[in-house]
Structures are given as structure tokens and as C-alpha cells.
Design a protein around this motif. Structure first.
Motif, short mmCIF file in Angstrom:
data_model
loop_
_atom_site.label_atom_id
_atom_site.label_comp_id
_atom_site.label_asym_id
_atom_site.label_seq_id
_atom_site.Cartn_x
_atom_site.Cartn_y
_atom_site.Cartn_z
N VAL B 39 0.74 -1.15 -0.01
CA VAL B 39 -0.10 0.14 -0.11
C VAL B 39 0.80 1.17 0.02
O VAL B 39 0.61 2.19 -0.71
CB VAL B 39 -1.12 -0.06 1.21
CG1 VAL B 39 -1.72 1.23 1.23
CG2 VAL B 39 -2.08 -1.25 1.23
N ALA B 40 1.99 1.24 0.66
CA ALA B 40 2.86 2.41 0.88
C ALA B 40 3.62 2.60 -0.66
O ALA B 40 3.53 3.75 -1.10
CB ALA B 40 3.98 2.15 1.62
N LEU B 43 0.76 3.93 -3.08
CA LEU B 43 0.24 5.31 -2.79
C LEU B 43 1.44 6.33 -2.66
O LEU B 43 1.23 7.60 -2.79
CB LEU B 43 -0.48 5.51 -1.05
CG LEU B 43 -1.53 4.70 -0.83
CD1 LEU B 43 -1.78 4.91 0.56
CD2 LEU B 43 -2.77 5.35 -1.67
N HIS B 44 2.36 5.73 -3.27
CA HIS B 44 3.73 6.63 -3.50
C HIS B 44 4.33 7.33 -2.19
O HIS B 44 4.32 8.63 -2.07
CB HIS B 44 3.67 7.58 -4.54
CG HIS B 44 3.31 7.17 -5.70
ND1 HIS B 44 4.18 6.25 -6.56
CD2 HIS B 44 2.01 6.93 -6.62
CE1 HIS B 44 3.59 5.69 -7.64
NE2 HIS B 44 2.36 6.19 -7.75
N CYS B 45 4.26 6.70 -0.94
CA CYS B 45 4.79 7.33 0.28
C CYS B 45 6.04 7.50 0.13
O CYS B 45 6.80 6.90 -0.38
CB CYS B 45 4.28 6.35 1.24
SG CYS B 45 2.47 6.31 1.99
N GLU B 46 6.55 8.48 1.13
CA GLU B 46 7.96 8.59 1.09
C GLU B 46 8.31 7.34 2.04
O GLU B 46 7.88 6.84 2.68
CB GLU B 46 7.88 9.91 2.12
CG GLU B 46 7.73 11.09 1.30
CD GLU B 46 8.07 12.26 2.07
OE1 GLU B 46 8.81 11.96 3.28
OE2 GLU B 46 7.33 13.37 2.00
#
Lengths: 358, 99
Positions: B39-40, B43-46
């Protein structure tokens, strides 16, 4: 039932399965065998036991560092203790019960103090969130919420699958030491013999922490003031009504109030909350470190510093405001602080350490 | 480390339910960590946010050494753990009210 999520339904199903097991369990209480310790003995046992547990953890950390093989010391220590207890139990079950009973005060001490170890990283949280874009914070919460739902569902499904394959023996023998049964339920009869219930608002720890806060605030011993504030916040959080604690657990109250105290002290000291992301800012931080080392000392006496090396960075991230725009504010704060200092001279701080460049 | 004593106290329950407890924990931990990472990534999380969330399934004293090793952010990891604990407490409270 229809309003519950799938995870909650599974949780309820597990409760329904477990109820008959508890009813069938023959109860064997060992509280009669193990006599409750006297207060002085419990105090000594708590101190020595806590030091022994802490010593084991530190020894493992030193050993793993020396071997250049980092292992999580808390987990490996827990497994070592478990294996040692199993070996003792194999040799002599009575000796195992005695060891368990001997470490009960230390376990109670660590059990009560666990939320305190959460507060240093949470005090650091506002600094961390301040550099994250809003979208990242939203993504952070999205992952947590979806992750919790997936975790609960997966746990329920996996456990149901494995339970259906292996029928559990329901005739579980319960052994109770120090008021805690092997089923994880508290044995009220045993508890009544080992500990007296104290009204949270009448707790001597709460009173002592409050007195300590007032004393160290008057003496300008900021590090000890923060330590006492942490303990006071935790006890205050525990003393709140159960309905409030359900929404705002003691650990959050503890972290919030401690963060408020740290921020308040930082304000009075004229410290700007500042966190760097770029190399240039990091460089500036290093330059300012000389001026801010007084504040770094806060973390050295922070209650959980021995358990959490990272907490030493909490106040390293707080740097003094040195730009021209911040000067006016700094001077305003300086007037408040100087007024305060005139009334109560601050013994350990010379002007050059206050971050004002004076 | 002190949890080792609790683990010993629960030995009879642990031994009798070894397969569901160990199996369930392994399956859940693996899937949850993979889900979080996936999911990270989606969602293109840092990286700092994603790594900090990986340890949210364990208590903080156990998470700290891992956070240290993977160079994640301790503040975010602590927040994730506490939010989960708070969320679970709130869910139990709500479930009790509904019940």
C-alpha cells in the motif's frame, strides 16, 4: 451484529468459542503456596529484579554490538528468560514458581511503567509531522486504518482455519502467581492478598511526581522537571475515568502533557522548534549544536533513555532561532525568562548556553 | 525482557494452542507487513513513512531496535503503534456500547 465489521464478528466468534473452555477449566490457585511479600521486601525485589532485567538487556546489546550482529535485544532477552524458566521448571517446578514470585514486583514495576517508554518518541512526533506534507500524513493514516482492518480480518481467518484443523484440548490447568492466572485473567482472590487497590488520585507516585515537578521547577532543574512531568502525566492519564481512557489512553495523555512541558520550557528558553530536511539545514544544526547542548542534556535524564537510545535525539532536533526575524520574539521571551531567572537564579546555565548568542 | 516471565506463565496455553498461535501470528505478520509495504508503494509514500509503518504490529520497546536498523522514523513508528492501540481500544469501547 450487522453493524459490526467483519473483524469484530470474528472476535465475537472467538469469544463464544472460548467461553466453555474457561468454564471447564479446573482452577488451581498457587497464591496459597506463595506468600505475599512484605512492602520492604517487595521494594528490594522490585529494585534488584528491575536492575537484573535491565542488566540482561544491556548485556545482550553490548554482546550484539561487539559481535557486529544486531539483534533485537528485547525480543532475544525475552526468549532467553522464557527458555531459562522452562529449564528451571523442568528441573524443579517449585523453584520456577519461587523465581517467578521473586520477580513479580519487578514485573509489576515494568508493567506499570511501560507507557512511559512510549512518550519520548511521541514527544518527537510533532517535530516529525511538521516536515511531512499533508498528503503524506493522510497516506500515513490511510495505511494504518486499512492495515488494521486487514490485520484483524487476516488474524481471524488464519486462526479459525488453524483451529478447525487442530482441536484444542480444553482441559487447561491454570496456575496463578501474584494474582495473574496462566489464562491471562486476574485472580481477584490472589490479588487481594498481594496488593492493595489504591485510588489513582491518591497514588503516592502521583503526589511525589507533582511535588518533584514543583520542586525542580523552582530549582530550575529542567531535566529532572521533565522526568517528573513524564511520571506525573502518566499517573494523571491513568487516573482519568475509564470512558476517557478508552478514547485517550494514558500513553497519549502522558506523551501530550510531556510534549507540552518540553515545549513550554523551550518557549521560556527562547528555543525555536525546528527540524531540518536539507543538507544545508543539517549543517546549520551542527553549528548550533554548541549553543543547544544544554537542551540536549534533557534527554540524558529522560526516564526511558536507558531503554531507548533514539530518545537522545529528541531535543537534538530542537535548535535555537538565530535568524533576524526570530530575534524580536527571542527578546520578548528573553525578558520573561530573565525576569524568571532574577527571582530564581538558574545554577547550571551560563548566558552563552541559552541560545541567544549573548 | 520481562515479558519472558509472562510467556512462561502462559506455557500451558501456548503448548496446547501452539499451531493456531504460532501459525496465526506468522501468517498475520507476513501478510500485514507485505500489505503495508504494498500500500505504501501504491500510494507513493515517502520511504521514511513506509518504513516507519512496517513496525506498527509490535510493541514499541520491540519496534525500537528494528526502527533503528531500517533507518525509519521513531516518532512515526511510535505514532503508528499508539494509534493502533488507541483505535483498538476505541473499537472495543464502541463494540461494548453496541452490544
Amino acid at each position: 451484529m450487522n453493524r459490526c465489521s467483519h473483524g469484530l464478528q470474528l472476535a465475537k466468534m472467538e469469544v463464544v468459542v472460548q467461553k466453555p473452555q474457561v468454564a471447564k477449566m479446573p482452577l488451581v490457585v498457587a497464591a496459597d503456596i506463595v506468600k505475599p511479600p512484605s512492602p520492604a521486601s517487595a521494594f528490594v525485589k522490585a529494585g534488584v529484579g528491575s536492575l537484573a532485567i535491565f542488566g540482561l538487556e544491556r548485556a545482550l546489546w553490548v554482546a550484539s554490538t561487539a559481535a557486529h550482529f544486531q539483534v533485537p535485544t528485547a525480543m532475544s532477552g525475552m526468549l532467553i528468560v522464557w527458555l531459562m524458566m522452562l529449564v528451571i521448571d523442568k528441573v524443579s517446578p517449585k523453584a520456577a514458581l519461587k523465581v517467578l514470585d521473586w520477580f513479580n514486583p519487578a514485573r509489576a514495576f515494568y508493567g506499570k511503567g511501560v507507557p512511559l517508554f512510549f512518550s519520548p518518541p511521541l514527544v518527537q512526533l510533532p517535530l516529525t509531522l511538521s516536515v511531512l506534507p499533508l498528503m503524506s500524513i493522510l497516506k500515513f493514516f490511510t495505511i494504518i486504518v486499512t492495515g488494521v482492518v486487514v490485520s484483524i480480518t487476516t488474524t481471524g481467518l488464519a486462526t479459525n482455519l488453524l483451529i478447525s484443523k487442530k482441536k484444542i484440548d480444553t482441559n487447561v490447568k491454570i496456575v496463578s502467581v501474584g494474582g495473574i492466572t496462566s489464562s491471562g485473567k486476574t485472580d481477584e482472590k490472589a490479588v487481594s492478598t498481594t496488593a492493595k487497590s489504591v485510588d489513582p488520585w491518591e497514588s503516592p507516585v502521583l503526589k511525589a511526581a507533582f511535588v518533584g515537578m514543583c520542586l525542580f521547577a523552582a530549582l530550575r532543574l529542567d531535566m529532572l522537571l521533565i522526568a517528573c512531568a513524564s511520571v506525573f502525566s502518566l499517573q494523571f492519564g491513568k487516573a482519568l475515568p475509564a470512558a476517557v481512557r478508552a478514547i485517550c489512553p494514558a500513553v497519549i495523555t502522558c506523551a501530550g502533557l510531556t510534549a507540552a512541558v518540553v515545549s513550554g520550557l523551550g518557549f521560556l528558553n527562547g528555543v525555536e522548534v525546528h527540524i531540518s530536511q536539507t543538507d544545508r539545514q543539517r549543517e546549520r544544526e551542527r553549528e548550533r549544536e554548541r549553543d543547544t547542548h544544554t537542551y540536549c542534556k534533557f534527554s540524558e535524564l529522560y526516564p526511558s533513555v536507558a531503554f531507548d537510545r533514539k530518545s537522545q535525539t529528541i531535543l537534538l532536533l530542537i535548535t535555537s532561532g538565530g535568524d533576524s526575524a526570530g530575534r524580536t520574539q527571542d527578546r520578548c521571551r528573553w525578558h520573561i525568562w530573565r525576569h524568571w531567572r532574577r527571582r530564581f537564579p538558574f545554577p547550571g546555565c551560563s548566558p552563552c548556553h541559552c541560545g541567544f548568542g549573548l | 525482557v520481562a515479558l519472558g516471565f509472562n510467556l512462561f506463565e502462559q506455557r500451558s496455553v501456548l503448548m496446547r494452542g501452539l499451531v493456531p498461535i504460532v501459525g496465526g501470528a506468522c501468517i498475520t505478520a507476513t501478510l500485514s507487513v507485505l500489505f503495508t509495504a504494498l500500500v505504501a508503494h501504491v500510494l507513493h509514500c515517502e520511504p521514511m513513512v513506509g518504513l516507519s509503518l512496517v513496525t506498527r504490529f509490535v510493541t514499541l520497546p520491540m519496534a525500537v531496535p528494528f526502527v533503528d536498523q531500517i533507518h525509519a522514523n521513531l516518532g512515526l513508528a511510535a505514532a503508528a503503534v499508539v494509534i493502533q492501540v488507541g483505535g483498538s481500544a476505541l473499537a472495543c469501547f464502541t463494540a461494548c456500547l453496541i452490544h
